[in-house]
Design an enzyme around this catalytic site. Structure first.
Site, PDB file in Angstrom:
ATOM      1  N   GLY A   1       0.788  -1.228   0.000  1.00  0.00           N
ATOM      2  CA  GLY A   1       0.000   0.000   0.000  1.00  0.00           C
ATOM      3  C   GLY A   1       0.811   1.264   0.000  1.00  0.00           C
ATOM      4  N   ARG A   2       2.097   1.159   0.309  1.00  0.00           N
ATOM      5  CA  ARG A   2       2.943   2.355   0.331  1.00  0.00           C
ATOM      6  C   ARG A   2       2.979   3.019  -1.042  1.00  0.00           C
ATOM      7  NH1 ARG A   2       8.103   1.543   3.993  1.00  0.00           N
ATOM      8  NH2 ARG A   2       6.405   0.526   5.114  1.00  0.00           N
ATOM      9  N   SER A   3       2.856   2.211  -2.093  1.00  0.00           N
ATOM     10  CA  SER A   3       2.840   2.770  -3.444  1.00  0.00           C
ATOM     11  C   SER A   3       1.630   3.673  -3.638  1.00  0.00           C
ATOM     12  CB  SER A   3       2.828   1.642  -4.476  1.00  0.00           C
ATOM     13  OG  SER A   3       2.764   2.159  -5.789  1.00  0.00           O
TER      14      SER A   3
END
Length: 537
Positions: A265-267
């Site tokens: 999810g960091r993307s």
């Protein structure tokens, strides 16, 4: 016997002649110094800050890849990283690190490190408290007879007529003068490069060791795996990210960000932040978990407490701070099991060295990097001591190897602040380093290469500006190695993500080697270990 030629070190205030010089006083450097001294070497350790308190480990807690010597558990631990790291790790090195880490952590217990005790009465040795760990390591370094030069950043390495390393020179910040150490071997343990992104403990990690080693001709490996961003409170520097596994992420209006709370999810968060929008987080944990979290990582909560935010009730803004090669896996290339670089007498350890051997293409985070630091530090210090013994007594003339920022040119002096800002403009944006594309990489490299070319005609910095200038030069060099390597890997593997090459290409299961200063080059090298079979114990 090593004698000095003319150059920067001619007017040094302090001079030492030793067997081994260790540059860097974090975990890798302190383990190297202890190991070298333990083999009978006379050792000096020079730290950019105060050994025991500076660097990424000292202010934080860290996990450790500590696995008892049970074949099934070891195999499981190795396999958990094999595919995650794009199958670029070397099983032989992974086993070596597990063995050495197990021994070194047990040494810490013998030395009095206060490991906590579990409910079964056994000590829990899978994590270390940074302040306690590094306080103990400084004590052990001193008791080993090592001379510590605190607040003494190195500026350049010295070489002999054959091209082998012969020591280093640097500045004593508190005295405003210089030091020089002639040595039979040198260990680079200066950490990685985080580009002054304000990540906790990373203010001294600017790629200095990479630059100094490259000026002697050292090669690097895995520099494309440098896109590590760590989550932090927007106004804070603490980049301990484990607790964000309990988080929900929203836009400013409270609506959820699709995919942000999922694996990878960091993307999604980076894409939102890259548009200039704010991202908010809130932790969802029960009362018992909250107590445990506050006890396990109190510094995570400090910036929140100071502003009256309860992260379990209130939404708070977060950001992503670039940790680049600190939490990435690229660094100086190693050519043998003793952590030798491609320069005779020069060794590398910790985040200054490539961690591809144990982590492959994906971040070592805390635990694997911590294990690598203590293992590679031990091996580098031991090997440096052995090498120094072989050259002891030889007559060698030491000459300077430092270039940009230290030699006289035909122009004005480098504006260090402007240089650093220019480099940061190219590496901090998410769509340059996190989400990569050939068009953006090439455009950045054009600007970085021009900047480097312009610097080559500048004059040497004043003593008061020398450290800051060399930091800027080191960051510039590191950015160019990163982006050249990223262009050379035309696939997505591990943490290296190419928008124009989103798939993994098994024909590129190799290492990308980089080097050069005026002209940065890349090549490939084979990967050790099996490609298609499950790792065996």
């Amino acid at each position: 016997m090593v004698t000095a030629s003319t150059g920067f070190s001619a007017d040094t205030a302090v001079y030492y002649e030793v067997d081994v010089l260790v540059i860097g006083g974090g975990p890798a450097g302190t383990w190297a110094a202890i190991a070298a001294a333990g083999r009978g070497a006379k050792v000096v350790l020079a730290d950019k800050g105060f050994c025991g308190t500076s660097g990424a480990t000292a202010p934080s807690g860290t996990g450790v890849w500590y696995v008892p010597p049970d074949p099934a558990r070891r195999t499981k631990a190795m396999n958990s990283r094999w595919d995650l790291g794009g199958r670029l790790a070397d099983p032989v090195w992974m086993r070596r690190v597990l063995d050495r880490t197990y021994q070194n952590v047990n040494h810490l217990a013998e030395w009095g490190y206060p490991f906590p005790t579990g409910v079964d009465g056994e000590e829990i040795r899978t994590s270390l408290d940074g302040p306690d760990y590094m306080r103990l390591m400084r004590k052990r370094v001193k008791s080993a007879g090592v001379r510590i030069l605190d607040h003494s950043p190195a500026l350049e390495l010295l070489r002999d007529a054959s091209g082998a390393v012969a020591g280093a020179t640097g500045i004593r910040r508190q005295k405003g003068d210089t030091w020089s150490v002639r040595a039979g071997a040198v260990v680079i343990a200066t950490g990685g490069c985080a580009f002054l992104s304000k990540a906790l403990g990373c203010n001294v990690l600017t790629g200095d060791g990479h630059l100094m080693a490259a000026e002697l001709g050292a090669e690097l490996s895995g520099m494309e795996f440098s896109s590590a961003y760590a989550m932090a409170v927007d106004h804070g520097s603490v980049t301990k990210t484990r607790f964000y596994e309990w988080a929900e992420f929203t836009y400013a209006d409270g609506s959820p960000i699709p995919g942000a709370a999922s694996k990878g999810g960091r993307s999604s968060i980076a894409k939102v932040l890259g548009t200039g929008q704010a991202v908010y987080a809130r932790l969802n944990a029960d009362a018992q978990e909250q107590v445990a979290m506050r006890h396990a990582q109190p510094n995570f909560f400090l910036p929140l407490n100071r502003t009256g935010v309860d992260p379990f009730k209130d939404r708070f803004p977060i950001t992503l701070r670039l940790e680049a090669t600190v939490r990435g896996t690229g660094g100086l290339r190693l050519v043998d099991e003793g952590c030798a670089t491609t320069v005779p007498g020069l060794y590398a350890a910790g985040d200054a060295a490539t961690r591809e051997l144990v982590c492959g293409a994906f971040t070592g985070g805390g635990s694997h990097n911590a294990a690598w630091a203590m293992s590679s530090g031990f091996w580098a210090g031991s090997s440096a001591s052995d090498h120094a013994r072989q050259v002891r007594g030889r007559s060698r003339v030491a000459t300077r190897s430092g270039q940009t920022g230290l030699t006289e040119g035909r122009g004005s002096r480098i504006d260090a602040s402007s240089l650093i800002q220019s480099v940061r403009q190219e590496v901090l944006p998410y769509n340059h380093t996190y989400h990569r594309h050939a068009d953006r990489l090439n455009a950045s490299l054009d600007r970085l290469d021009t900047l480097w070319s312009d610097l080559r005609s500048t004059d040497a910095a004043d003593l008061s500006e020398a450290v800051r200038t060399r930091e800027g030069v080191a960051m510039l060099a590191t950015a160019r190695w990163m982006y050249r390597s990223a262009l050379a890997r035309t696939e997505s593997r591990g943490m290296h993500k190419r928008e124009d090459y989103p798939g993994r290409d098994e024909a590129q299961r190799h290492h990308i080697i980089a080097g050069g200063l005026d002209e940065v080059w890349t090549s490939t090298a084979n990967v050790g270990g099996p490609a298609d079979e499950v790792l065996a114990a």
